[in-house]
Design a protein around this motif. Sequence first.
Motif: not given
Length: 332
Positions: A161-166, A297-307
């Motif tokens: 949520d905090i990441a979204h508000r930012g 991730a290789r299957a494309g069903v999750v993704r990584a995001e750096r915060q």
Amino acid sequence: MLATLALDPAAVLQARFATSPVWEAAAATRVLAQGAHTFHGTWVAQTRAALRRTATALPTLDLLVPPSGHMADLLTPAPTGRAATLEDDLARIRATPVELVLEDLEHLARSTRSPERRRALAEAARDPGALLEAACTELAALWRLCLAPAWPRLQALADADIAHRGRRVAEVGVARALSELHPRLRVDGDAVTIRTACLDEPLEAVPTELVLVPCAFTWPDPLVLNHRAHPLTIAYAPRGVGTLWQTSAAADGLAGLTGGTRAHALRLLDIPMTTSQLAEQLALTPATVSEHLQILARAGVVRAERQGRRVYYARTPLGDGLVTGAVAGVPA
């Protein structure tokens, strides 16, 4: 109650987000006092059963947290950041000055129509130190029994949520982004308008700080701490709280497709989590979870995001479709 709180203009511009185990515990105490709850009904039922099974009583919390209206400010010191532990929070509660404890108890006494509750509050005022210690003991017991297992997920929900508000601040500006926190809250210039049953008496001075706390157990009412001894603090329900306790009826089918551990991870990642947070939920080592995440991730069903320094994993639309499709395929 609809109230408009005037702030120092810098307070809005420099508003900060924080998280707090003890705010979740105090808000959860109110949810328990209220009983049936749309979002947290499953947790309430499980918690009440656990309290009965272990013969755990919470008389001090029951006194300090009525089902509605003012709850004791001493239970919710303004959070200082996003890394506090329950022990940190409890130490701050134990350090509450006696005069503030007595003021809190007087406020609670004025807020109740129950003669029995007023007598109990007057009795508690005779030994503020004992009251603080009893409150901390009960908060710790509630935490260990009913909240600690869920804390990684609660923390992940707050972090997301905090990441979204930012991001929203960057897109639409501070005032509009903060006005999106809750339907009962609006920020306009240097004024915060809020509708809540948990508002203290007017402040003697204009707040110069604003702290915002995503707190899953506050829905539907935000909690407001506007005591002169603290920054103005508003706790609100984070995005996605309605899915917090949901489980998939299609666990077996999804597990057959992806494997049991990866299926469980995929269902949990409707809320972005770090590898460590997910590892706690799955009771596995971070290294093992990292291997599963790489496969997903290789299957494309999750993704990584750096915060900042953290890397969060979340389901992609393809992952959402996989989980939703599995649920839709379960026979009635």
